[in-house]
Design a protein around this motif. Structure first.
Motif, PDB file in Angstrom:
ATOM      1  N   MET A 204       0.817  -1.218   0.000  1.00  0.00           N
ATOM      2  CA  MET A 204       0.000   0.000   0.000  1.00  0.00           C
ATOM      3  C   MET A 204       0.853   1.272   0.000  1.00  0.00           C
TER       4      MET A 204
ATOM      5  N   GLN B  93      -0.852  -4.767  10.246  1.00  0.00           N
ATOM      6  CA  GLN B  93       0.441  -5.301   9.808  1.00  0.00           C
ATOM      7  C   GLN B  93       1.377  -4.142   9.503  1.00  0.00           C
ATOM      8  N   CYS B  94       1.518  -3.774   8.236  1.00  0.00           N
ATOM      9  CA  CYS B  94       2.386  -2.614   7.977  1.00  0.00           C
ATOM     10  C   CYS B  94       1.730  -1.356   8.511  1.00  0.00           C
ATOM     11  N   GLY B  95       0.409  -1.392   8.648  1.00  0.00           N
ATOM     12  CA  GLY B  95      -0.296  -0.269   9.259  1.00  0.00           C
ATOM     13  C   GLY B  95      -0.625   0.864   8.308  1.00  0.00           C
ATOM     14  N   TYR B  96      -0.239   0.723   7.060  1.00  0.00           N
ATOM     15  CA  TYR B  96      -0.430   1.840   6.143  1.00  0.00           C
ATOM     16  C   TYR B  96      -1.898   2.037   5.790  1.00  0.00           C
ATOM     17  N   CYS B  97      -2.644   0.949   5.790  1.00  0.00           N
ATOM     18  CA  CYS B  97      -4.077   1.044   5.492  1.00  0.00           C
ATOM     19  C   CYS B  97      -4.878   1.329   6.755  1.00  0.00           C
ATOM     20  N   CYS B 129      -6.340  -3.710   1.701  1.00  0.00           N
ATOM     21  CA  CYS B 129      -5.218  -4.037   2.576  1.00  0.00           C
ATOM     22  C   CYS B 129      -4.472  -5.160   1.885  1.00  0.00           C
ATOM     23  N   ARG B 130      -3.180  -4.994   1.697  1.00  0.00           N
ATOM     24  CA  ARG B 130      -2.417  -6.036   1.018  1.00  0.00           C
ATOM     25  C   ARG B 130      -1.737  -6.974   2.014  1.00  0.00           C
ATOM     26  N   CYS B 131      -1.624  -6.528   3.271  1.00  0.00           N
ATOM     27  CA  CYS B 131      -0.818  -7.297   4.227  1.00  0.00           C
ATOM     28  C   CYS B 131      -1.598  -8.364   4.975  1.00  0.00           C
ATOM     29  N   GLN B 137      -8.614  -8.645  10.407  1.00  0.00           N
ATOM     30  CA  GLN B 137      -9.274  -7.347  10.589  1.00  0.00           C
ATOM     31  C   GLN B 137     -10.766  -7.539  10.834  1.00  0.00           C
TER      32      GLN B 137
HETATM   33  S1  FES Z   1      -1.677  -3.592   7.037  1.00  0.00           S
HETATM   34 FE1  FES Z   1      -0.402  -3.220   5.320  1.00  0.00          FE
HETATM   35  S2  FES Z   1      -1.863  -2.659   3.866  1.00  0.00           S
HETATM   36 FE2  FES Z   1      -3.117  -3.208   5.510  1.00  0.00          FE
END
Ligand code: FES
Ligand code: FES
Lengths: 757, 147
Positions: A204, B93-97, B129-131, B137
């Motif tokens: 993302m 996860q990466c938290g970006y979304c 969300c890709r992660c 979630q």
């Molecule tokens: S946690 Fe990485 S895109 Fe959703």
């Protein structure tokens, strides 16, 4: 165990869920120059003339750079340990462009609009060359993509490169008996060719980097990367400067999945900052991320298998042809895993062979994507095994149980001693969970749709054998708390958290007492980075070793202080004990901070291993197929994983769920498509479909833990193995539903309904 | 010059005619707001505008003049609750979304009564969300809806 195997939130979870500014672009200075790159509209062309005068005259434009202004040392930006097995075949800007989207010029301006206006005013005259777009006809194509001198670190007899024939790599291995004789002697043989598409990692957070000069005029690079140390080394080469003048810092990363194992964006602001002395940043658009970075290697894999009538698999031969695109990032290594991480699943073999060709084409360069070749190899081999099982009228579960490698065996293919495996239990548990034996594999529903099941197995590695090594440092502070320095380059999966759990377990302290300092080339020890499923295993073991080193030093110190033998001293609960006397870390820290016999205690530990212990997984798909539309939905997916000891159950579960879902995308919709002149069609999320929430129904994960003796508390890796089973399991379910075997990914409704062209 | 009330704080700021709200918000320091695409497909940029979830990448800042905006920085209590469930499940996860997802989930809780899993999936469909693979979630969101 107190912290390993326990519920444990990510150490940065509250920063993430409260929206703290922790990512690259959040940290960039407001006055950083905005860097943009002019991209080639042609797949293969020579730049005859380039006029930047009108661009330079635009308001706000700071600098415009073309191939005339950049160093002439060729390099690779594939994030791999030195000497990289990827060729040095690129320049920052070249006088030749090799794919639509290749870099032509760099612009830096005060604002984005100014930079974009400047881009439009660069005048380029191209001499178009015939592009090579079809990877099956790339070898000996009249167009040569790299006609310049390319340096390869791998000797020619190992890599088999021949750039004048568009061959980036070509090699093979044979194991056991002669493959042809053995195949000829088999009761049943099967030969099939499988086509796996390129796929976009689609993290993302797009690529982005921010650069500035520090107080000593060193180039600082804050960047969204999986490989900070490789970037430092490669920037030094590409920019022809001393590595001592470069610092690379990885902040929090918004996903990578391998895409950021190639340094895509760092070089552009870096050269701008060096030339102007000013801070600069580049933020790739989504379109640029799709069309000017890297994607999974598209491949054609030809499988030949031979078995006897009872189902014993006697011979496997795999040939992989891999589409490298314009530059050779990860070409040699990715294709190797198509064989190395698939054939050794089966170990009743008498003969095995693996060979590969990697070819340059005028397309987006291929790179790393979770699974790294194992994903493609697994689809090909597992689909072939399922078809063989059907031919022999043996249940796919049974043919696996008859033939898989067992713990304690050494594999015929690639000669791996398997010290830990519960693959047999993964298959058994998965079959039970999905109800494999309780229902027919094909069921017609009341509404006319069809439910069907399919399965596949897979393996991966844990770190790269004999290459990866990581170091960790842990320091006891004067205040009794601990600082842990590592460079595992967590890009979202929770490696940092797992490493803190391992440190807490080893030192028997509260994890809150440990502060993690990660991935800063000035501060933290060398680590290849976040790839090859190495974080929990390689860096994890380095952390355990570092903590044991510190533990020894602390007990020795305390023993000397008490004047007792070190063997009588014990460490637990954040303190050192001698019988009933307790010395908390904070007191030890204080004692050490004063006087001639004091000093800071630092534990260091490294780890690298001659093997790469494979994690295993069995995947079972239950699909719903609509014969009216050809649509397939995965209604239930069961994944059972042997990753050795599970360090963090919630994070491991999410890794597995995430891999399964990315694998579903790869199986059914994700498709990188090019037009006739090499234009990438799929350059946004409208065209390139990744799974969305309604696409995903039930995903169920279970673990069958083996104990890997070389890993931290018995752990192996999990990050990549989990993506591999989805496509072949779904392929097998589609066959059960329709009677049709599909040999191309993604498996789209048209092909399911009407067959492949 | 436009006036925006962001998380209760009034800002008066100059904006370009073609500036979109996400850029204004990030410039004003609301860095939780993230961008993941240029085609209004990813949902990362979701904020609440007068209590409605919107894509801040697709709204001209001029059109937000005089409006109330909520970003993740401004919903501490709910963020703590929902964020806690996400963290327990490992769904950040990466938290970006995560900021965009959380804002849309908060809006959903106000809007839907007892939604089914399918209704949740459809409501949040625009939040890619890709992660995570989504299922962790969903577990967290279910827990959040129940309190
Ligand atoms: S946690 Fe990485 S895109 Fe959703
Ligand atoms: S940034 Fe992707 S929808 Fe707004």
């Amino acid at each position: 165990m107190k912290f390993v195997g326990r519920q444990f939130k990510k150490i940065d979870s509250s920063a993430i869920t409260s929206g703290k500014p922790i990512y690259t672009d959040d940290l960039a200075a407001a006055d950083a120059l905005i860097v943009k790159v002019l991209r080639s509209p042609h797949a293969h062309a020579i730049i005859e003339e380039i006029d930047v005068s009108r661009a330079e005259a635009q308001p706000g434009v700071e600098i415009v750079l073309t191939h005339k202004d950049v160093p002439k040392t060729r390099f690779t930006l594939a994030g791999q340990s030195y000497p990289e097995p990827s060729p040095y075949d690129q320049l920052i800007l070249d006088s030749k462009v090799r794919y639509v989207g290749d870099a032509v010029a760099i612009v830096a301006a005060q604002t984005e609009t100014q930079a974009e206006n400047a881009l439009k005013r660069i005048k380029v005259t191209y001499k178009k060359l015939e592009p090579v777009l079809d990877f099956e006809t790339a070898i000996d194509h009249p167009s040569i993509i790299h006609d310049e001198e390319v340096h390869f670190n791998l000797p020619q007899h190992v890599g088999g490169q021949d750039t004048k024939r568009n061959i980036m790599a070509s090699y093979g291995f044979s194991f056991g008996e002669d493959i042809e004789t053995t195949l000829a002697d088999c009761d049943v043989t099967l030969e099939r060719a499988y086509y796996m598409q390129a796929a976009a990692q689609s993290m993302m957070e797009t690529f982005r980097s921010y650069t500035y000069l520090d107080a000593r005029d060193r180039l600082c690079v804050i960047t969204s990367t999986q490989v900070p140390f490789h970037i430092k080394r490669q920037l030094a080469r590409a920019l022809e400067m001393s590595p001592s003048k470069i610092r690379v810092i990885k902040p929090r990363i918004g996903g990578g999945f391998g895409a950021k194992q190639t340094s895509e964006s760092e070089i552009y602001p870096a050269i701008v900052t060096l030339k102007t002395g000013k801070p600069a940043k580049i933020v790739y658009t989504r379109k640029e991320t799709f069309s000017s970075s890297n994607s999974r290697h598209a491949m054609r894999i030809t499988v030949r298998i031979g078995a006897d009538r009872s189902g014993r698999i006697r011979a496997i031969d795999l040939h992989s042809l891999s589409d490298q695109g314009a530059y050779g990032h990860h070409g040699f290594t990715t294709v190797k895993l198509t064989g190395e991480k698939s054939i050794p699943l089966y170990n009743k073999l008498e003969a095995a062979k693996f060979s590969a060709d990697v070819v340059y084409t005028n397309k987006l360069k291929a790179g790393a994507f979770r699974g790294y070749g194992a994903t493609q190899g697994t689809f090909a081999l597992e689909s072939a095994i399922n078809e063989l099982a059907d031919r022999l009228e043996i249940d796919p579960v049974d043919i696996r149980q008859m033939n898989i490698v067992q713990e304690g065996e050494t594999t015929l293919a690639f000669d791996k001693l398997i010290e830990s495996s519960k693959l047999d239990r993964c298959i058994e548990t998965g079959a039970k969970m999905i109800g494999w034996h309780d229902k027919p594999r094909r069921r017609v529903m009341e509404d006319g749709t069809i439910r069907a099941t399919g399965m596949a197995i897979t393996m991966q590695g844990s770190g790269i054998a004999n290459i990866d090594n990581a170091t960790a440092i842990i320091k006891l502070n004067e205040t009794g708390d601990l600082s842990l320095f590592i460079s595992a380059s967590d890009n979202g999966m929770g490696t940092d958290t797992v490493l803190v759990q391992l440190a807490a377990e080893t030192l028997k302290v509260d994890p809150d007492e440990i502060t993690l300092i990660a991935a800063d080339t000035d501060l933290t020890p060398y680590d290849p980075g976040s790839y090859a499923s190495s974080g929990a295993y390689v860096t994890g073991m380095a952390v355990v070793n570092a903590c044991n080193d510190l533990k020894n030093k602390m007990t020795e110190m305390a023993a000397a202080y008490w004047n007792v033998p070190p063997a009588e001293v014990e460490q637990k609960d954040g303190a050192i004990y001698h019988k009933d006397t307790r010395l908390p870390f904070i007191d030890l820290g204080r004692i050490l901070s004063v006087g001639p016999s004091g000093g800071t205690l630092v534990g260091t530990g490294s780890f690298g291993h001659p093997a790469s212990p494979p994690p295993y997984m069995a995947g079972f798909a239950d699909i719903n197929y609509d014969p009216k539309t050809g649509l397939v939905k995965v209604v239930d997916y069961v994944g059972v994983v042997d990753c050795g000891t599970v360090i963090n159950p919630a994070l491991a579960t999410v890794q597995a769920e995430s891999g399964v879902v990315q694998g579903i995308g790869y199986a059914l919709y994700e498709d990188v498509q090019y037009g006739p002149t090499g234009q990438l069609f799929t350059n946004n999320f409208l065209q390139y479909k990744i799974p969305t929430r309604p696409d995903i129904a039930q995903v169920r994960i279970a673990f069958e833990e083996s104990y890997e003796p070389s890993g931290p508390y018995g752990a192996k890796s999990i990050g990549e193995v989990v993506i591999n089973t989805s496509a072949p399991a779904i392929q097998s379910a589609i066959h059960a539903a329709t009677g049709r075997y599909l040999y191309h990914l993604p498996m789209k409704p048209e092909a399911i309904l009407f067959g492949e062209k | 010059m436009i006036t925006l009330t962001v998380n209760g704080k009034v800002h008066q700021t100059e904006v370009d005619t073609n500036e979109v709200l996400i850029d204004t918000l990030r410039r004003l320091g609301y860095k939780s707001v993230k961008r993941g695409c240029e085609t209004a497909n990813c949902g990362l940029c979701t904020v609440l505008l007068d209590d409605k979830a919107i894509l801040s990448c697709s709204l001209l800042s001029l059109r937000a003049d005089g409006k109330h905006i909520l970003t993740l920085e401004g919903v501490r209590e709910e963020a703590k609750l929902l964020g806690g469930f996400l963290a327990e499940q490992g769904g950040e996860q990466c938290g970006y979304c995560t900021p965009g997802l959380m804002m849309n989930t908060i809006a959903m809780k106000r809007e839907l009564v007892d939604p089914t899993d399918e209704e949740i999936a459809h409501y949040l469909m625009g939040n890619l969300c890709r992660c995570s693979g989504y299922v962790s979630q969903l577990r967290a969101i279910r827990q959040y809806l129940e309190v």
